[in-house]
Write an enzyme that holds these catalytic residues in place. Structure first.
Site: not given
Ligand code: SAH
Length: 219
Positions: A68
């Site tokens: 993010s």
């Molecule tokens: N805050 C994280 C953001 C990652 S992007 C960071 O700073 O790295 C969002 C993440 O949500 C991705 O890794 C994706 O795989 C996950 N995601 C999407 N749908 C999801 C679900 N239903 N349950 C758990 N994780 C999910």
């Protein structure tokens, strides 16, 4: 040690520039700004991208996902903590590389974080361990179900955008608890904050955002 401290494009000076930018964009909580300055974002991304880690931008972390944007991490953290009361148990949906988890950790009692892509969850576990972040529990699973055995949560933070807020998340939100979640299709998402007051749930719109979609099931 050096890996965490950083040099050149990952140095303290480069990080200070990011903090100034976040302030210009309206982030005011000094503890949150300080935490963003301290957490070495460059160790959450591939070495080839380390020199860009302190730009205020999302970066690829593999599996079509992104770390993010620092502004968004700051904004969500601020939105969860607003009012100054210490937050107890927090559910995070979408661990990704664990950056948001690391930023939030010192402000809350314990974070339960779910990620649907197994290798990301595994890598985040290792990175958070390297950083010495201890009050977190990570799990590979589907955030649409929440984390029932650990409910209720004083805070829920969702890092991927569903089209509508999953019922399980409302159901697992404690009284006075806050749920921060981006909602909507790509190109038209809004960051929302819900606060539970008994059976009533208040809704606030925090602004336009762009998140990866929240997907069902695990991978
Ligand atoms: N805050 C994280 C953001 C990652 S992007 C960071 O700073 O790295 C969002 C993440 O949500 C991705 O890794 C994706 O795989 C996950 N995601 C999407 N749908 C999801 C679900 N239903 N349950 C758990 N994780 C999910």
């Amino acid at each position: 040690m050096n890996r965490l401290a950083g040099i050149g494009m990952t140095s303290a000076r480069t990080r200070d520039r990011l903090i100034r930018r976040l302030q210009e964009q309206g982030i005011t909580n000094p503890a949150v700004l300080d935490r963003i300055r301290t957490v070495p974002r460059h160790i959450f991304v591939d070495e080839a991208l380390a020199s860009r880690a302190y730009e205020d931008t999302a970066l690829p972390i593999g599996f079509s996902q992104t770390i993010s944007q620092p502004y968004i991490v700051a904004r969500m953290t601020e939105a969860l903590l607003e009012g100054g009361k210490k937050v107890g148990k927090v559910l995070e949906v979408g661990t990704g590389c664990g950056y948001q988890t690391a930023v939030l950790a010192p402000f809350v009692k314990k974070i339960y974080s779910i990620e649907r892509i197994a290798p990301l969850s595994k890598r985040a576990t290792a990175t958070l361990k390297e950083l010495g972040v201890k009050n977190v529990m990570l799990k590979h699973g589907d955030g649409f179900q929440g984390w029932k055995s650990q409910k209720p949560f004083d805070g829920i933070l969702v890092a991927a955008a569903p089209l509508a807020v999953p019922d399980a998340l409302f159901a697992q939100l404690a009284n006075k608890g806050r749920l921060i979640v981006p909602v909507g299709p790509e190109g038209a998402q809004q960051l929302l904050r819900f606060t539970r007051n008994g059976d009533k749930i208040e809704r606030e719109i925090l602004g336009k955002v762009a998140f990866v979609p929240m997907l069902g099931g695990t991978a």
